[in-house]
Design a protein around this motif. Sequence first.
Motif, PDB file in Angstrom:
ATOM      1  N   ILE A  73      37.467  39.757  45.265  1.00 26.00           N
ATOM      2  CA  ILE A  73      36.091  39.256  45.149  1.00 26.00           C
ATOM      3  C   ILE A  73      35.115  40.411  44.967  1.00 26.00           C
ATOM      4  O   ILE A  73      34.270  40.400  44.063  1.00 26.00           O
ATOM      5  N   LEU A  74      35.195  41.421  45.823  1.00 25.42           N
ATOM      6  CA  LEU A  74      34.280  42.558  45.732  1.00 25.42           C
ATOM      7  C   LEU A  74      34.503  43.345  44.448  1.00 25.42           C
ATOM      8  O   LEU A  74      33.552  43.882  43.861  1.00 25.42           O
ATOM      9  N   HIS A  75      35.760  43.405  44.000  1.00 31.91           N
ATOM     10  CA  HIS A  75      36.068  44.087  42.745  1.00 31.91           C
ATOM     11  C   HIS A  75      35.393  43.384  41.570  1.00 31.91           C
ATOM     12  O   HIS A  75      34.800  44.030  40.698  1.00 31.91           O
ATOM     13  N   GLN A  76      35.465  42.056  41.543  1.00 29.34           N
ATOM     14  CA  GLN A  76      34.854  41.292  40.460  1.00 29.34           C
ATOM     15  C   GLN A  76      33.339  41.423  40.485  1.00 29.34           C
ATOM     16  O   GLN A  76      32.693  41.549  39.435  1.00 29.34           O
ATOM     17  N   VAL A  77      32.748  41.399  41.664  1.00 26.73           N
ATOM     18  CA  VAL A  77      31.294  41.549  41.782  1.00 26.73           C
ATOM     19  C   VAL A  77      30.852  42.915  41.283  1.00 26.73           C
ATOM     20  O   VAL A  77      29.865  43.049  40.547  1.00 26.73           O
ATOM     21  N   ALA A  78      31.603  43.965  41.665  1.00 26.49           N
ATOM     22  CA  ALA A  78      31.258  45.318  41.224  1.00 26.49           C
ATOM     23  C   ALA A  78      31.356  45.429  39.712  1.00 26.49           C
ATOM     24  O   ALA A  78      30.522  46.094  39.069  1.00 26.49           O
ATOM     25  N   SER A  79      32.346  44.779  39.115  1.00 27.15           N
ATOM     26  CA  SER A  79      32.499  44.817  37.661  1.00 27.15           C
ATOM     27  C   SER A  79      31.319  44.156  36.970  1.00 27.15           C
ATOM     28  O   SER A  79      30.793  44.658  35.977  1.00 27.15           O
ATOM     29  N   ILE A  80      30.903  43.007  37.500  1.00 24.92           N
ATOM     30  CA  ILE A  80      29.757  42.300  36.914  1.00 24.92           C
ATOM     31  C   ILE A  80      28.491  43.142  37.019  1.00 24.92           C
ATOM     32  O   ILE A  80      27.725  43.273  36.057  1.00 24.92           O
ATOM     33  N   ASN A 140      45.155  46.370  43.042  1.00 22.68           N
ATOM     34  CA  ASN A 140      44.232  45.776  44.005  1.00 22.68           C
ATOM     35  C   ASN A 140      42.782  46.193  43.793  1.00 22.68           C
ATOM     36  O   ASN A 140      41.913  45.879  44.605  1.00 22.68           O
ATOM     37  N   GLY A 141      42.520  46.917  42.698  1.00 23.31           N
ATOM     38  CA  GLY A 141      41.150  47.235  42.341  1.00 23.31           C
ATOM     39  C   GLY A 141      40.582  48.482  42.976  1.00 23.31           C
ATOM     40  O   GLY A 141      39.405  48.801  42.778  1.00 23.31           O
ATOM     41  N   GLN A 142      41.392  49.237  43.735  1.00 22.88           N
ATOM     42  CA  GLN A 142      40.894  50.469  44.331  1.00 22.88           C
ATOM     43  C   GLN A 142      40.778  51.598  43.309  1.00 22.88           C
ATOM     44  O   GLN A 142      40.083  52.578  43.545  1.00 22.88           O
ATOM     45  N   ALA A 143      41.472  51.468  42.197  1.00 26.72           N
ATOM     46  CA  ALA A 143      41.366  52.443  41.113  1.00 26.72           C
ATOM     47  C   ALA A 143      41.131  51.690  39.812  1.00 26.72           C
ATOM     48  O   ALA A 143      41.648  50.595  39.602  1.00 26.72           O
ATOM     49  N   GLN A 275      46.036  49.608  33.579  1.00 22.94           N
ATOM     50  CA  GLN A 275      44.806  49.005  34.062  1.00 22.94           C
ATOM     51  C   GLN A 275      45.086  47.548  34.395  1.00 22.94           C
ATOM     52  O   GLN A 275      46.070  46.971  33.937  1.00 22.94           O
ATOM     53  N   HIS A 276      44.235  46.965  35.214  1.00 22.14           N
ATOM     54  CA  HIS A 276      44.389  45.561  35.571  1.00 22.14           C
ATOM     55  C   HIS A 276      44.096  44.697  34.348  1.00 22.14           C
ATOM     56  O   HIS A 276      43.167  44.973  33.587  1.00 22.14           O
ATOM     57  N   LYS A 277      44.888  43.657  34.154  1.00 20.33           N
ATOM     58  CA  LYS A 277      44.716  42.802  32.983  1.00 20.33           C
ATOM     59  C   LYS A 277      43.354  42.121  32.953  1.00 20.33           C
ATOM     60  O   LYS A 277      42.827  41.825  31.873  1.00 20.33           O
ATOM     61  N   ASN A 278      42.771  41.880  34.127  1.00 13.87           N
ATOM     62  CA  ASN A 278      41.475  41.204  34.202  1.00 13.87           C
ATOM     63  C   ASN A 278      40.314  42.169  34.382  1.00 13.87           C
ATOM     64  O   ASN A 278      39.186  41.752  34.632  1.00 13.87           O
ATOM     65  N   GLY A 329      41.654  49.973  24.900  1.00 12.34           N
ATOM     66  CA  GLY A 329      40.998  49.251  25.979  1.00 12.34           C
ATOM     67  C   GLY A 329      39.672  48.638  25.638  1.00 12.34           C
ATOM     68  O   GLY A 329      39.025  48.030  26.485  1.00 12.34           O
ATOM     69  N   GLU A 330      39.148  48.774  24.438  1.00 14.10           N
ATOM     70  CA  GLU A 330      37.864  48.203  24.095  1.00 14.10           C
ATOM     71  C   GLU A 330      38.049  46.860  23.415  1.00 14.10           C
ATOM     72  O   GLU A 330      39.131  46.509  22.968  1.00 14.10           O
ATOM     73  N   GLY A 331      36.969  46.160  23.334  1.00 11.91           N
ATOM     74  CA  GLY A 331      36.963  44.920  22.593  1.00 11.91           C
ATOM     75  C   GLY A 331      37.569  43.764  23.342  1.00 11.91           C
ATOM     76  O   GLY A 331      37.933  42.748  22.767  1.00 11.91           O
ATOM     77  N   LYS A 332      37.717  43.912  24.676  1.00  7.03           N
ATOM     78  CA  LYS A 332      38.287  42.806  25.459  1.00  7.03           C
ATOM     79  C   LYS A 332      37.188  41.852  25.843  1.00  7.03           C
ATOM     80  O   LYS A 332      36.089  42.252  26.109  1.00  7.03           O
TER      81      LYS A 332
END
Length: 332
Positions: A73-80, A140-143, A275-278, A329-332
């Motif tokens: 959850i925190l990983h997704q929020v940080a990405s946004i 797990n989003g730590q890296a 990298q994480h797929k999402n 990694g671009e264009g995703k």
Amino acid sequence: MAITFRQLEIFIAVAETQQVTRASKKLLLTQSAVSMALGELENQLGGPLFDRHGRSLLLNDRGRYLLPLSKNILHQVASIETVLTEQQGTVAGVLEIVASSTIGNYVLPYLVGAFMQIHPEAHINMLVVNTMTAEKLVANGQADLGFVEGEINVDALEAIPWFADELGIIVSSNHKLAERSTFQIPDDLKETSWVMREEGSGTAEVFTKKLGRYTSLLKVVTKTGHTEAIKKAVESGVGAACLSMLTVYREAEEGWLKILPIEGIDMRRQLWIIQHKNKIITRLMAEFLKFCEIVAKNHLGREFLSSPWKLQSLRMDNNVNQENGPLVGEGK
């Protein structure tokens, strides 16, 4: 009351430090604030998340279930937040990367340094771990990114081929094989003493696997767990060793060590970026991936390991490379 991001952040800190005191120091909060937030979270979720063992707090089954969900959850929020607040035209931010031993110690430090000189507002932190740990940290989003040598076994991760590493035999400049251009098996094995990596080393595993039935001919005189110690032992004349050519290019250029490819055996191994797929690809991530791809695509890696300042020449081409479009990694 709804669960807050701050409560989840505090829960993760307590889970990782196993103490309210350590978590409060990590988060720069008072112990009472941490205890209160944790208590409120447990009340909202209808029960405890930890077992108390003396002064330690250990996750129970409910806590172990919540921990990866909270991190995601925190990983997704940080990405946004990162995507929506980035300044167009500016490569800025903090990138967390992990790398396995050879890449982390001998490849990425020069690339990271050159990249940050090109983009002063970008900051890249790197942790050197083994491939398995790197997988977990990225998963797990730590890296944000991982750079590894081994095969990837986590479904949530995407592995992108980077460039091929090659193992070779190294000897001192005054070794009897130093005048040779290649190492021949099995004849040279019989006449050579060996400095080997410790049991479980990926490099040692590849070497012995490639030797196959000739492994029994190895006369190992010493083992050590660090590449630098192996190089020093070989330089002093103790014996020969098998290492990644990426780790000894500088010593070979200076004439301290001689690299001998093994005749008739393919000693290459693939290096990967994971990298994480999402994972949402930010501008900083995309630019760093592009920079790494340019180095690999133009076969610049090994040359720049002995002369890292040569990487600065990429500054001159940076604007041109921007026009080449997405590389990795671009264009995703």
